[in-house]
Write a protein that holds these residues in place. Structure first.
Motif, short mmCIF file in Angstrom:
data_model
loop_
_atom_site.label_atom_id
_atom_site.label_comp_id
_atom_site.label_asym_id
_atom_site.label_seq_id
_atom_site.Cartn_x
_atom_site.Cartn_y
_atom_site.Cartn_z
N TRP A 143 0.95 -1.14 0.09
CA TRP A 143 0.21 -0.05 -0.09
C TRP A 143 0.89 1.22 0.07
N LEU A 144 1.98 1.26 0.88
CA LEU A 144 2.73 2.39 0.99
C LEU A 144 3.56 2.77 -0.25
N ASN A 145 4.17 1.55 -0.92
CA ASN A 145 5.24 1.72 -1.92
C ASN A 145 4.77 1.33 -3.19
N GLU A 146 3.46 0.79 -3.71
CA GLU A 146 3.08 0.60 -4.77
C GLU A 146 1.77 0.94 -4.94
N ASP A 147 1.24 1.64 -3.73
CA ASP A 147 -0.33 2.16 -3.95
C ASP A 147 -1.34 1.29 -4.16
N VAL A 148 -1.12 -0.22 -3.54
CA VAL A 148 -1.96 -1.21 -3.91
C VAL A 148 -2.65 -1.50 -2.43
N PRO A 149 -3.97 -1.17 -2.46
CA PRO A 149 -4.73 -1.25 -1.18
C PRO A 149 -4.67 -2.96 -0.81
N PRO A 150 -4.80 -2.90 0.45
CA PRO A 150 -4.94 -4.39 0.85
C PRO A 150 -6.24 -5.08 0.77
N THR A 151 -6.19 -6.29 0.41
CA THR A 151 -7.27 -7.16 0.51
C THR A 151 -7.58 -8.27 1.56
N SER A 152 -6.31 -8.34 1.84
CA SER A 152 -6.25 -9.49 2.92
C SER A 152 -4.97 -9.32 3.80
N ILE A 153 -5.26 -9.78 5.04
CA ILE A 153 -4.06 -9.85 5.95
C ILE A 153 -3.55 -11.19 6.07
N MET A 154 -3.83 -12.22 5.62
CA MET A 154 -3.99 -13.73 6.02
C MET A 154 -2.49 -13.99 5.41
N ALA A 155 -1.59 -14.89 6.04
CA ALA A 155 -0.33 -15.31 5.72
C ALA A 155 -0.88 -16.69 5.22
N PRO A 203 -6.81 -21.38 7.10
CA PRO A 203 -6.89 -22.43 8.40
C PRO A 203 -6.26 -23.54 7.98
N MET A 204 -6.35 -24.20 7.13
CA MET A 204 -5.54 -25.47 6.80
C MET A 204 -4.03 -25.34 6.79
N GLY A 205 -3.67 -24.29 6.89
CA GLY A 205 -1.97 -24.07 6.99
C GLY A 205 -1.41 -23.77 5.36
N ALA A 206 -2.38 -23.78 4.33
CA ALA A 206 -1.92 -23.36 2.94
C ALA A 206 -1.78 -21.83 2.89
N PRO A 207 -0.77 -21.28 1.98
CA PRO A 207 -0.56 -19.89 1.81
C PRO A 207 -1.71 -19.21 1.15
N VAL A 208 -2.13 -18.02 1.47
CA VAL A 208 -3.26 -17.41 0.81
C VAL A 208 -3.04 -16.99 -0.46
N GLU A 209 -3.90 -17.65 -1.52
CA GLU A 209 -3.67 -16.97 -3.01
C GLU A 209 -4.84 -16.14 -3.59
N ALA A 210 -5.71 -15.91 -2.69
CA ALA A 210 -7.00 -15.21 -3.36
C ALA A 210 -7.21 -14.08 -2.21
N PRO A 211 -7.79 -12.90 -2.53
CA PRO A 211 -8.50 -11.90 -1.54
C PRO A 211 -9.60 -12.63 -0.80
N SER A 212 -9.71 -12.15 0.34
CA SER A 212 -10.83 -12.59 1.14
C SER A 212 -12.10 -11.79 0.80
#
Length: 500
Positions: free
Chosen positions: A466-478, A481-490
């Motif tokens: 958001w700060l460096n590329e002006d891309v608004p956040p869509t998720s804060i999930m790393a 729930p099953m442990g896989a990386p988040v691939e899509a916005p919430s």
């Protein structure tokens, strides 16, 4: 955007741009030389090189005492500095320098910044304590209360920038603040009191209204759960019974049977099934326990029925009650009552009542107003973020829907009010985003039924984008729930983005 720094550091930055020193390797002698740094109302007590370990690079650790009694730690990467600054808050009543960095987590810790090449800092907020629920330091000590309330934020930034200027021959060109709970309160307080210091802010489960929360609401929870003999009414066994029934009735309201309630506002629980009968003697509630539960869900009110703090304890938070409210078989937990007791004894009132006071003494007719002076010093619940927004600052606020101590309803109410003051939710979203996480405990300290805890979250990466590329956040999930990386916005709700 440039951070505000001491005149000495600015002069050096003018002569040697900070960018020229980014990534440059520093020597052990340059670290040791920081012991001689001269600062107004502050002095260096130690400076040493710490070797690289785990995910952290080698850094120069500098300890500073800022008058009257703020202990500050600054960590400066020996190589690979990215030209930026990262400051962390502290939890509870603080009082233990670098407590969050003693573990492996990221909440209220310098770790996330240091791992990414930031110069980092934190403080004990202006006093030494035996634990984060210890409030004795504040007894008849308005200077310490002021430092805990807001001044330590600015002093930590000032000291860190002076050391950055000395060590790297230039000022940082971007500053970020991260904190949760009291650290989240500090984060929002920074936006109010020091709107020009931080370009980005991460505020987790912010205890925005400390007098309303710890003074009024937590005293209400204690009084509601104490019988005439001074004994606890709802304990950990009843919490398990209540939690099981809540999940049985409300789990699939959100369309998913996963042991997690997406939004407790959608829950309508019929507790009559827990009335004691011949077939459920081991899993039922007494009349007194029903009354306590109703008061906990309702939240504090005065005799006129006026709500003194938004909402109550949310449905879905029951698995975490042992830590925050009821304790467990081993005698651990009940952190909320400890906070309420120490706050009322030493921090809440103009004339501290001292160790004889208990939350049972709190008067819901007169004591909320009696905390007005403390509210000015501590609270960060003003929804007016215009100064921070007008200079282009970006803020990510996050909280769990299953937070039993800093109940989520205040955060949602504050965010909605901030949107109205900003001229609408769309205007606010240009600078401030709120993420409510289903099933998440307070600051993600205990893992939820879906495995979600603090380690599943990463608000830092979207804030940087958001700060460096002006891309608004869509998720804060790393991770999911099953442990896989988040691939899509919430998905999003009407009130705020929801991390799921």
């Amino acid at each position: 955007m440039k951070a505000i720094v001491p005149a000495m550091a600015l002069a050096m930055a003018a002569a040697v741009p900070a960018q020229a020193q980014e990534g440059a390797e520093r020597s052990e002698g340059q670290c040791s030389a920081l012991r001689n740094t001269v600062m107004d109302a502050a002095y260096v007590t130690s400076a040493r090189v710490m070797p690289a370990a785990d995910t952290l690079p080698s850094y120069c650790e500098v300890r500073v005492s800022a008058r009257p009694a703020i202990s500050i730690e600054v960590r400066l990467p020996m190589a690979g500095w990215n030209g930026k600054y990262y400051q962390a808050g502290c939890g509870g009543f603080c009082g233990i320098l670098g407590r969050a960095d003693a573990g492996g987590g990221w909440v209220n810790a310098m770790r996330p910044g240091l791992e990414r090449g930031y110069a980092t800092a934190t403080s004990d907020s202006g006093h030494h304590a035996l634990g984060v629920t210890d409030g004795t330091w504040a007894m008849s000590n308005p200077a310490a209360e002021r430092d805990w309330g807001w001044r330590s934020i600015g002093e930590t930034h000032r000291v860190a920038q002076a050391l950055i200027g000395e060590f790297y021959d230039g000022a940082s060109d971007q500053s970020i603040f991260q904190g949760c709970s009291t650290g989240g309160r500090m984060a929002v307080k920074a936006a109010h009191r020091y709107p020009d210091l931080f370009d980005g802010i991460i505020a987790g489960a912010p205890a925005l209204d400390y007098t309303g929360l710890v003074g009024t609401a937590m005293s209400w929870m204690v009084q509601a759960n104490t019988d005439d003999e001074g004994k606890q009414i709802i304990g950990h066994k009843q919490a398990d019974i209540i939690g099981a029934e809540v999940i049985a009735q409300c789990d699939d309201v959100d369309g998913s049977t996963d042991g997690v309630i997406a939004d407790p506002r959608a829950c309508e629980i019929d507790y009559s099934v827990l009335e004691c009968g011949s077939d459920n003697q081991n899993a039922c509630l007494t009349d007194a326990q029903f009354e306590t539960l109703a008061k906990w869900r309702q939240g504090p009110q005065n005799k006129a029925g006026e709500q003194l703090y938004p909402g109550g304890i949310p449905e879905g938070s029951e698995p975490f009650w042992w830590l925050w409210l009821t304790g467990n078989e081993q005698g651990a937990g009940r952190v909320g009552p400890a906070f309420a007791e120490n706050f009322g004894r030493y921090m809440a009132f103009a004339n501290d009542p001292g160790s004889s006071w208990t939350p049972l003494d709190f008067d819901f007719e007169t004591d909320p107003a009696a905390m007005n002076d403390a509210a000015w010093t501590y609270n960060a619940d003003s929804p007016d973020l215009s100064a921070f927004r007008n200079r282009g600052g970006k803020m990510i606020v996050w909280q769990g829907w299953a937070d039993a101590i800093v109940t989520p309803y205040k955060t949602v109410e504050w965010f909605e009010h901030a949107g109205r003051l900003a001229g609408g939710a769309d205007n606010l979203s240009e600078n401030v985003a709120l993420f409510m996480v289903p099933g998440l405990d307070h600051c993600g300290i205990l893992p939820g039924a879906n495995g979600i805890g603090a380690d599943a979250l990463d608000p830092m990466t979207p804030l940087e984008a958001w700060l460096n590329e002006d891309v608004p956040p869509t998720s804060i999930m790393a991770r999911s729930p099953m442990g896989a990386p988040v691939e899509a916005p919430s998905e999003t709700t009407e009130d705020a983005p929801v991390a799921d």
